[in-house]
Design a protein around this motif. Structure first.
Motif, PDB file in Angstrom:
ATOM      1  N   ARG A   1     -46.393   0.921 -24.136  1.00 48.36           N
ATOM      2  CA  ARG A   1     -47.536   0.189 -24.655  1.00 48.36           C
ATOM      3  C   ARG A   1     -47.086  -0.686 -25.821  1.00 48.36           C
ATOM      4  O   ARG A   1     -46.529  -0.184 -26.793  1.00 48.36           O
ATOM      5  CB  ARG A   1     -48.577   1.209 -25.102  1.00 48.36           C
ATOM      6  N   VAL A   2     -47.311  -1.992 -25.732  1.00 41.92           N
ATOM      7  CA  VAL A   2     -46.925  -2.916 -26.798  1.00 41.92           C
ATOM      8  C   VAL A   2     -47.886  -2.744 -27.966  1.00 41.92           C
ATOM      9  O   VAL A   2     -49.100  -2.832 -27.813  1.00 41.92           O
ATOM     10  CB  VAL A   2     -46.938  -4.376 -26.295  1.00 41.92           C
ATOM     11  N   LEU A   3     -47.332  -2.471 -29.151  1.00 42.17           N
ATOM     12  CA  LEU A   3     -48.141  -2.235 -30.347  1.00 42.17           C
ATOM     13  C   LEU A   3     -48.186  -3.446 -31.264  1.00 42.17           C
ATOM     14  O   LEU A   3     -49.169  -3.657 -31.956  1.00 42.17           O
ATOM     15  CB  LEU A   3     -47.574  -1.036 -31.116  1.00 42.17           C
ATOM     16  N   ALA A   4     -47.120  -4.218 -31.280  1.00 43.94           N
ATOM     17  CA  ALA A   4     -47.069  -5.428 -32.107  1.00 43.94           C
ATOM     18  C   ALA A   4     -46.169  -6.438 -31.420  1.00 43.94           C
ATOM     19  O   ALA A   4     -45.212  -6.076 -30.743  1.00 43.94           O
ATOM     20  CB  ALA A   4     -46.521  -5.098 -33.483  1.00 43.94           C
ATOM     21  N   GLN A   5     -46.497  -7.713 -31.615  1.00 41.48           N
ATOM     22  CA  GLN A   5     -45.737  -8.769 -30.983  1.00 41.48           C
ATOM     23  C   GLN A   5     -45.571  -9.915 -31.973  1.00 41.48           C
ATOM     24  O   GLN A   5     -46.502 -10.240 -32.709  1.00 41.48           O
ATOM     25  CB  GLN A   5     -46.468  -9.255 -29.738  1.00 41.48           C
ATOM     26  N   ASN A   6     -44.395 -10.514 -31.995  1.00 36.78           N
ATOM     27  CA  ASN A   6     -44.109 -11.643 -32.865  1.00 36.78           C
ATOM     28  C   ASN A   6     -44.332 -12.918 -32.059  1.00 36.78           C
ATOM     29  O   ASN A   6     -43.411 -13.437 -31.427  1.00 36.78           O
ATOM     30  CB  ASN A   6     -42.677 -11.554 -33.389  1.00 36.78           C
ATOM     31  N   LYS A   7     -45.561 -13.433 -32.070  1.00 36.78           N
ATOM     32  CA  LYS A   7     -45.903 -14.603 -31.267  1.00 36.78           C
ATOM     33  C   LYS A   7     -45.285 -15.878 -31.833  1.00 36.78           C
ATOM     34  O   LYS A   7     -45.045 -16.831 -31.111  1.00 36.78           O
ATOM     35  CB  LYS A   7     -47.416 -14.749 -31.185  1.00 36.78           C
ATOM     36  N   LYS A   8     -45.031 -15.875 -33.127  1.00 34.44           N
ATOM     37  CA  LYS A   8     -44.456 -17.046 -33.779  1.00 34.44           C
ATOM     38  C   LYS A   8     -42.982 -17.248 -33.407  1.00 34.44           C
ATOM     39  O   LYS A   8     -42.446 -18.346 -33.522  1.00 34.44           O
ATOM     40  CB  LYS A   8     -44.592 -16.878 -35.290  1.00 34.44           C
ATOM     41  N   ALA A   9     -42.334 -16.193 -32.933  1.00 37.30           N
ATOM     42  CA  ALA A   9     -40.904 -16.254 -32.625  1.00 37.30           C
ATOM     43  C   ALA A   9     -40.596 -17.256 -31.525  1.00 37.30           C
ATOM     44  O   ALA A   9     -39.650 -18.040 -31.643  1.00 37.30           O
ATOM     45  CB  ALA A   9     -40.394 -14.875 -32.228  1.00 37.30           C
ATOM     46  N   SER A  10     -41.383 -17.263 -30.452  1.00 39.11           N
ATOM     47  CA  SER A  10     -41.101 -18.192 -29.350  1.00 39.11           C
ATOM     48  C   SER A  10     -41.413 -19.632 -29.742  1.00 39.11           C
ATOM     49  O   SER A  10     -40.886 -20.559 -29.130  1.00 39.11           O
ATOM     50  CB  SER A  10     -41.886 -17.792 -28.106  1.00 39.11           C
ATOM     51  N   HIS A  11     -42.236 -19.824 -30.750  1.00 38.17           N
ATOM     52  CA  HIS A  11     -42.540 -21.168 -31.238  1.00 38.17           C
ATOM     53  C   HIS A  11     -41.422 -21.690 -32.139  1.00 38.17           C
ATOM     54  O   HIS A  11     -41.096 -22.868 -32.113  1.00 38.17           O
ATOM     55  CB  HIS A  11     -43.868 -21.154 -31.999  1.00 38.17           C
ATOM     56  N   ASP A  12     -40.827 -20.826 -32.938  1.00 38.96           N
ATOM     57  CA  ASP A  12     -39.828 -21.238 -33.925  1.00 38.96           C
ATOM     58  C   ASP A  12     -38.385 -21.113 -33.447  1.00 38.96           C
ATOM     59  O   ASP A  12     -37.488 -21.670 -34.080  1.00 38.96           O
ATOM     60  CB  ASP A  12     -39.986 -20.413 -35.206  1.00 38.96           C
ATOM     61  N   TYR A  13     -38.143 -20.361 -32.368  1.00 37.20           N
ATOM     62  CA  TYR A  13     -36.769 -20.085 -31.935  1.00 37.20           C
ATOM     63  C   TYR A  13     -36.609 -20.208 -30.430  1.00 37.20           C
ATOM     64  O   TYR A  13     -37.562 -19.992 -29.679  1.00 37.20           O
ATOM     65  CB  TYR A  13     -36.367 -18.650 -32.327  1.00 37.20           C
ATOM     66  N   PHE A  14     -35.373 -20.504 -30.009  1.00 42.22           N
ATOM     67  CA  PHE A  14     -34.969 -20.357 -28.616  1.00 42.22           C
ATOM     68  C   PHE A  14     -34.377 -18.953 -28.519  1.00 42.22           C
ATOM     69  O   PHE A  14     -33.406 -18.645 -29.199  1.00 42.22           O
ATOM     70  CB  PHE A  14     -33.886 -21.373 -28.233  1.00 42.22           C
ATOM     71  N   ILE A  15     -34.930 -18.092 -27.688  1.00 44.36           N
ATOM     72  CA  ILE A  15     -34.448 -16.721 -27.550  1.00 44.36           C
ATOM     73  C   ILE A  15     -33.302 -16.723 -26.532  1.00 44.36           C
ATOM     74  O   ILE A  15     -33.512 -16.997 -25.356  1.00 44.36           O
ATOM     75  CB  ILE A  15     -35.575 -15.766 -27.098  1.00 44.36           C
ATOM     76  N   GLU A  16     -32.097 -16.413 -26.999  1.00 41.41           N
ATOM     77  CA  GLU A  16     -30.909 -16.425 -26.139  1.00 41.41           C
ATOM     78  C   GLU A  16     -30.731 -15.104 -25.391  1.00 41.41           C
ATOM     79  O   GLU A  16     -30.391 -15.088 -24.228  1.00 41.41           O
ATOM     80  CB  GLU A  16     -29.653 -16.702 -26.976  1.00 41.41           C
TER      81      GLU A  16
END
Length: 156
Positions: free
Chosen positions: A8-23
């Motif tokens: 169960r996902v408890l917290a998510q960093n939604k700003k991460a995909s906006h500010d970074y390219f996830i490698e």
């Protein structure tokens, strides 16, 4: 006692995909104290400004806010303390190698409970430039327009 086999996902960093390219992503355990796990299970976690640092060949997550447990007493924890991440030595060496490159950072993406244990999904990310962010917003807006047009067309 049977273990809970949910994720169960408890917290998510939604700003991460906006500010970074996830490698790349890595799942890591996290060391929590006392009433922290109760706050985590209640979803009282914020990953927005959190980041991961490697110190003395150990991974530490900093600036992650876990609210104090309401029913806790003097044994409550400090909300913004650094917490140790549980990773294999090989994974830590991989993280060290990636972060030596210019522009790479390690950021937490999600926090969830898996088989009764708190886990953090960390990502090796490269920062986006302003024009990359604008381009992503344009693509997202175009996709929304296409979906709206398609939805309106299906109603007739």
């Amino acid at each position: 006692m049977a273990k809970n086999h949910d994720s169960r996902v408890l917290a998510q960093n939604k700003k991460a995909s906006h500010d970074y390219f996830i490698e790349d992503t890595i799942e890591a355990g996290i060391v929590l104290q006392g009433t922290e796990i109760k706050s985590v299970r209640n979803g009282k976690v914020q990953l927005r400004d959190a980041f991961v640092r490697i110190r003395n060949n150990e991974a530490w997550i900093s600036n992650m806010h876990i609210s104090p447990y309401e029913q806790g007493n003097r044994f409550n924890h400090e909300p913004l303390r650094s917490r140790k991440l549980l990773l294999h030595k090989k994974q830590i060496n991989e993280l060290i190698g990636k972060t030596k490159e210019q522009g790479f950072a390690i950021i937490p993406l999600k926090m969830y409970v898996k088989n009764g244990y708190a886990k953090v999904l960390i990502g090796i990310a490269k920062g986006k430039k302003k024009y990359d962010k604008r381009e992503d917003l344009k693509k997202k807006e175009a996709k929304r327009e296409v979906e709206r047009a398609f939805k309106a067309r299906q109603q007739y």
